[in-house]
Design a protein around this motif. Structure first.
Motif, PDB file in Angstrom:
ATOM      1  N   ARG A  18       0.837  -1.197   0.000  1.00  0.00           N
ATOM      2  CA  ARG A  18       0.000   0.000   0.000  1.00  0.00           C
ATOM      3  C   ARG A  18       0.877   1.254   0.000  1.00  0.00           C
ATOM      4  O   ARG A  18       1.787   1.385   0.816  1.00  0.00           O
ATOM      5  CB  ARG A  18      -0.887  -0.006   1.239  1.00  0.00           C
ATOM      6  CG  ARG A  18      -1.687   1.263   1.479  1.00  0.00           C
ATOM      7  CD  ARG A  18      -2.985   1.245   0.783  1.00  0.00           C
ATOM      8  NE  ARG A  18      -3.817   2.415   1.136  1.00  0.00           N
ATOM      9  CZ  ARG A  18      -4.857   2.816   0.442  1.00  0.00           C
ATOM     10  NH1 ARG A  18      -5.215   2.149  -0.649  1.00  0.00           N
ATOM     11  NH2 ARG A  18      -5.569   3.868   0.811  1.00  0.00           N
TER      12      ARG A  18
ATOM     13  N   SER B 119      -7.088   8.131  -1.054  1.00  0.00           N
ATOM     14  CA  SER B 119      -6.034   8.237  -0.039  1.00  0.00           C
ATOM     15  C   SER B 119      -4.789   7.410  -0.334  1.00  0.00           C
ATOM     16  O   SER B 119      -3.829   7.440   0.435  1.00  0.00           O
ATOM     17  CB  SER B 119      -6.582   7.820   1.333  1.00  0.00           C
ATOM     18  OG  SER B 119      -7.050   6.473   1.294  1.00  0.00           O
ATOM     19  N   GLY B 120      -4.793   6.648  -1.443  1.00  0.00           N
ATOM     20  CA  GLY B 120      -3.607   5.844  -1.696  1.00  0.00           C
ATOM     21  C   GLY B 120      -3.795   4.858  -2.829  1.00  0.00           C
ATOM     22  O   GLY B 120      -4.750   4.924  -3.592  1.00  0.00           O
TER      23      GLY B 120
ATOM     24  N   THR C 112      -3.495   0.589  -3.552  1.00  0.00           N
ATOM     25  CA  THR C 112      -3.298  -0.782  -3.092  1.00  0.00           C
ATOM     26  C   THR C 112      -2.743  -1.600  -4.259  1.00  0.00           C
ATOM     27  O   THR C 112      -3.362  -1.659  -5.331  1.00  0.00           O
ATOM     28  CB  THR C 112      -4.613  -1.401  -2.588  1.00  0.00           C
ATOM     29  OG1 THR C 112      -5.101  -0.616  -1.496  1.00  0.00           O
ATOM     30  CG2 THR C 112      -4.375  -2.830  -2.118  1.00  0.00           C
TER      31      THR C 112
ATOM     32  N   GLN D 277       0.549   5.139   0.611  1.00  0.00           N
ATOM     33  CA  GLN D 277      -0.408   6.039   1.245  1.00  0.00           C
ATOM     34  C   GLN D 277       0.335   7.253   1.777  1.00  0.00           C
ATOM     35  O   GLN D 277       1.330   7.130   2.488  1.00  0.00           O
ATOM     36  CB  GLN D 277      -1.130   5.315   2.382  1.00  0.00           C
ATOM     37  CG  GLN D 277      -2.248   6.092   3.025  1.00  0.00           C
ATOM     38  CD  GLN D 277      -3.086   5.217   3.934  1.00  0.00           C
ATOM     39  OE1 GLN D 277      -3.390   4.066   3.608  1.00  0.00           O
ATOM     40  NE2 GLN D 277      -3.462   5.764   5.078  1.00  0.00           N
TER      41      GLN D 277
END
Length: 267
Positions: free
Chosen positions: A222, A252-253, A255, A224
């Motif tokens: 991830r 927000s990010g 994956t 982030q």
């Protein structure tokens, strides 16, 4: 491919007291064509009388330092260094590929000082550290390690020479300058989409290895941080292009799927 760094854009990262910095570079080049034994007044008069050069009304004072004192505009020095070291090539040479890595390294774990335009990188793993060192060697500036104030943090990697010129070149190529947050980092540079696959793989590896959170019980990772949503979409697209596997962007990010991690050789 268009150049990551153009002489005109690099020149315009500098200030000039009376004119466009690129115009100053062109005027300097015009003055440099004149015989060495000509004084500033004769050089200025010759430039003014030549209708083909596009200059008019040039005063003796504008060329005096270059002609009489053998000085050179900072912008012209930077443009010459970029040309000599191959930064402005319009193809994916090894040097241009190294510049691309240094730009993405700024996004991942680096910064460019707003005042001096000097770049530095602080990777947390030896492979990313080696990649930045190799890239700095390839672009012709070498590298040095500098201790950071916080003893709990690793060294900073900085250019051994031409620090401000390289930093300005990286900004022209799309690297963020100053503090990185959602208000200052909107997305990756446009040239990333058009880069050859081998370059995309190198950049994706640098971002995932240097920035992504790892989990002890699963292979997904991830990314982030405080960045704009477009940045995460750009990063996810780069990873998917480089791997053919899934990377999901959110507000927000990103994956990164286990398959993508494995395709990058990081699992």
């Amino acid at each position: 491919m268009p150049s990551l760094i153009t002489p005109k854009a690099l020149a315009r990262t500098y200030n000039h007291p009376s004119k466009d910095p690129w115009t100053a570079v062109e005027l300097y080049r015009e003055a440099s064509k004149k015989p060495d034994d000509w004084g500033a007044q004769r050089v200025a008069s010759a430039i003014n009388s030549d209708q083909s050069n596009g200059f008019d009304g040039i005063s003796r004072g504008e060329v005096r330092a270059w002609v009489d004192d053998d000085s050179k505009p900072d912008a012209a020095r930077a443009v010459d260094v970029a040309r000599e070291l191959g930064w402005d090539a319009d193809e994916w040479t090894e040097t241009v590929r190294a510049l691309a890595q240094l730009v993405i390294g700024i996004y991942a774990f680096g910064s460019i000082n707003e005042r001096h335009r000097s770049p530095s990188w602080s990777p947390d793993d030896p492979d990313s550290e080696a990649a930045i060192e190799q890239a700095l060697e390839q672009v012709g500036v070498g590298y040095q390690h500098v201790d950071r104030d916080d003893p709990g943090q690793g060294d900073e990697i900085r250019p051994a020479s031409h620090a401000s010129r390289l930093g300005r070149a990286l900004v022209v190529a799309g690297a963020p300058i100053g503090d990185k947050n959602a208000r200052s980092v909107y997305g990756l540079p446009d040239w990333v989409d058009d880069a050859p696959m081998v370059v995309k793989v190198d950049l994706a590896v640098l971002l995932v290895r240097g920035r992504a959170i790892t989990y002890p019980e699963k292979a997904t990772r991830r990314i982030q941080s405080d960045r704009g949503a477009q940045y995460f979409r750009d990063v996810a697209r780069l990873i998917e292009d480089a791997t053919g596997a899934t990377a999901n962007a959110s507000e927000s990010g990103v994956t990164i799927s286990a398959d993508a991690v494995r395709e990058l050789g990081l699992a």
